[in-house]
Design an enzyme around this catalytic site. Structure first.
Site, PDB file in Angstrom:
ATOM      1  N   ASP A  71     -12.410 -55.556  40.785  1.00 41.94           N
ATOM      2  CA  ASP A  71     -12.818 -56.779  41.352  1.00 41.94           C
ATOM      3  C   ASP A  71     -12.272 -56.872  42.817  1.00 41.94           C
ATOM      4  O   ASP A  71     -11.068 -56.443  43.276  1.00 41.94           O
ATOM      5  CB  ASP A  71     -11.836 -58.008  40.485  1.00 41.94           C
ATOM      6  CG  ASP A  71     -12.419 -59.486  40.722  1.00 41.94           C
ATOM      7  OD1 ASP A  71     -13.357 -59.408  41.546  1.00 41.94           O
ATOM      8  OD2 ASP A  71     -11.977 -60.243  40.140  1.00 41.94           O
TER       9      ASP A  71
ATOM     10  N   ASN B 272     -21.077 -60.923  46.893  1.00 43.62           N
ATOM     11  CA  ASN B 272     -22.303 -60.402  46.588  1.00 43.62           C
ATOM     12  C   ASN B 272     -22.848 -58.980  47.241  1.00 43.62           C
ATOM     13  O   ASN B 272     -22.784 -57.939  46.870  1.00 43.62           O
ATOM     14  CB  ASN B 272     -23.516 -61.094  46.433  1.00 43.62           C
ATOM     15  CG  ASN B 272     -23.548 -62.142  45.302  1.00 43.62           C
ATOM     16  OD1 ASN B 272     -22.959 -61.675  44.239  1.00 43.62           O
ATOM     17  ND2 ASN B 272     -23.961 -63.421  45.287  1.00 43.62           N
TER      18      ASN B 272
ATOM     19  N   ASP C  20     -17.195 -67.313  40.345  1.00 42.78           N
ATOM     20  CA  ASP C  20     -16.589 -67.689  39.208  1.00 42.78           C
ATOM     21  C   ASP C  20     -17.279 -68.623  38.325  1.00 42.78           C
ATOM     22  O   ASP C  20     -17.412 -69.674  38.871  1.00 42.78           O
ATOM     23  CB  ASP C  20     -15.120 -67.755  39.298  1.00 42.78           C
ATOM     24  CG  ASP C  20     -14.214 -66.722  39.572  1.00 42.78           C
ATOM     25  OD1 ASP C  20     -15.004 -65.610  39.932  1.00 42.78           O
ATOM     26  OD2 ASP C  20     -13.095 -66.769  39.722  1.00 42.78           O
TER      27      ASP C  20
HETATM   28  C1  GLA Z   1     -11.765 -63.285  40.345  1.00 39.65           C
HETATM   29  C2  GLA Z   1     -12.769 -62.800  39.183  1.00 39.65           C
HETATM   30  C3  GLA Z   1     -12.156 -63.649  38.002  1.00 39.65           C
HETATM   31  C4  GLA Z   1     -10.845 -63.259  37.514  1.00 39.65           C
HETATM   32  C5  GLA Z   1      -9.886 -63.461  38.519  1.00 39.65           C
HETATM   33  C6  GLA Z   1      -8.687 -62.773  38.317  1.00 39.65           C
HETATM   34  O1  GLA Z   1     -11.787 -64.624  40.813  1.00 39.65           O
HETATM   35  O2  GLA Z   1     -14.080 -63.273  39.491  1.00 39.65           O
HETATM   36  O3  GLA Z   1     -13.302 -63.477  36.892  1.00 39.65           O
HETATM   37  O4  GLA Z   1     -10.883 -61.972  37.112  1.00 39.65           O
HETATM   38  O5  GLA Z   1     -10.429 -62.823  39.924  1.00 39.65           O
HETATM   39  O6  GLA Z   1      -7.520 -63.007  39.268  1.00 39.65           O
END
Ligand code: GLA
Length: 394
Positions: free
Chosen positions: A149, A189, A209
């Site tokens: 991420d 993105n 999210d």
């Molecule tokens: C980002 C991701 C979420 C989750 C959080 C964890 O916001 O998009 O899905 O993994 O980090 O901190």
């Protein structure tokens, strides 16, 4: 090296419109990955015990039998690095190898989370400059899935550098010698779908999210429009984890959410409390007929074929020549929806089956209409029939 990376990336962009992408080099995720992740339920409070109970409940609830495999620890498991730079679990995750063994002992697989930056989104240790070492550590623990991420890496790299940044971990996972599904996430993105498969990813988030709000869920389904050609066996667009069973979603809203994800060939990563699932939520998540649509071997992402105001029709071609069809009502009251076989790419006659009711609706000619509940879906499986008239017509 950098120049070569940009050249290879440009070549990839040119070739994508002409071809469907081949399966990934790691040979994984031939169908969209299915599992559960800790984030939507536990956020940053997740513990070793929560993961063990999720694995237990995955089996006792029937989720495992329905095809769910991965039990994923999202962010906030990470501790400090040791003197050799090896990542360790924090005080809530004292023995990662033992935890992985426990999950494997249930016949399931285990996932983990990190970031290409020095810190994860939750402020824990990321993999920056430790990519190969972390991949080796994960492999040593027996990890089967990595969600990678962007988080603190957001300000460190230019848009041109992103594909290479994610490829670094993709290559590290390959070198680790363990089959590890690679799931990547890039909050803003940068047209991630155009390069994610090149970086080795088996799935990639296409937006920010999700949360258990019907409008947000619908928004993510629509965001997938136009991205169909980037998805296929080994590499999938990911509209985010499921919120089925979370918040105040009604039965119809839960069905609509799950039905849309199945039509979109989205990864099915549940995010609810598996141990205390109400029967209606369990029925939706374990609906074999809906799951078969998501997991269809052709691996084609379905698409919106018709829309008028709050009502729309979505179609996913299936390997057996049939089509999955979703009549979707995003309105605040029940609405009649009619779909034309022509819009769905079906011939004059088709046998229809209601996937959530597990009911055959008979052989129908040309069009079909039904009243669909408020924020609901009628999910159909349609099979072409040569001559539904039974020989009564010429
Ligand atoms: C980002 C991701 C979420 C989750 C959080 C964890 O916001 O998009 O899905 O993994 O980090 O901190």
């Amino acid at each position: 090296m950098k120049r070569f990376t940009i050249f290879a990336f440009a070549l990839l962009l040119i070739s994508i419109p002409c071809t469907r992408l081949a399966a990934q080099a790691n040979g994984l995720a031939k169908t969209p990955p299915m599992g559960w992740s800790s984030w939507n339920l536990f956020g940053c409070t997740v513990t070793d015990a929560d993961i063990r109970s999720a694995a237990d409940a995955m089996v006792s609830s029937g989720m495992k039998a329905a095809g769910y495999t991965y039990v994923n620890i999202d962010d906030c498991w990470e501790g400090q690095r040791d003197a050799q730079g090896n990542i360790q679990g924090n005080q809530r995750f004292h023995d990662m190898k033992a935890l992985a063994d426990y999950v494997h002992g249930k016949g399931l697989k285990i996932g983990i989370y990190s970031s290409p930056g020095p810190k994860t989104c939750g402020g824990f240790e990321g993999s920056y400059q430790h990519e190969d070492q972390d991949a080796r550590t994960y492999a040593g623990w027996g990890i089967d899935f990595l969600k990678y991420d962007m988080c603190s890496a957001r300000k460190m790299f230019t848009n041109e550098e992103w594909p290479g940044v994610y490829k670094k971990m993709g290559d590290a996972l390959q070198k680790s010698g363990r089959p590890i599904v690679y799931s990547i996430s890039h909050g803003d993105n940068q047209r991630i779908w155009t390069w994610a498969a090149w970086s080795g990813a088996n799935m990639w988030r296409i937006g920010t999210d999700i949360n258990p709000n019907p409008q947000v869920i619908e928004h993510f389904a629509f965001l997938e429009g136009g991205l169909e050609r980037f998805a296929g066996p080994g590499h999938w667009n990911d509209p985010d984890m499921l919120e089925v069973g979370n918040g105040k979603l009604s039965v119809d809203e839960n069905r609509q959410h799950f039905g849309l994800w199945c039509l979109l060939a989205a990864p099915l990563i549940a995010g609810n409390n598996l141990a205390v699932m109400p029967a209606d939520v369990r029925e939706i998540l374990t609906n074999r007929e809906a799951i078969a649509i998501d997991q269809d071997a052709a691996g084609v992402q379905g698409k919106l074929v018709w829309q008028e105001g709050p009502v729309s029709v979505w179609v996913k071609p299936l390997a057996d020549g049939g089509k999955a069809v979703g009549l979707v009502n995003m309105g605040e009251s029940p609405n009649e929806i009619q779909f034309s076989f022509r819009d769905a790419g079906l011939p004059q006659w088709a046998a229809l089956r209601d996937v959530f009711a597990h009911q055959d609706l008979g052989v129908v000619e040309d069009t079909f209409k039904a009243t669909v509940a408020t924020r609901g879906i009628l999910l159909l499986r349609a099979h072409p029939v040569a001559d539904g008239s039974g020989g009564k017509r010429n």
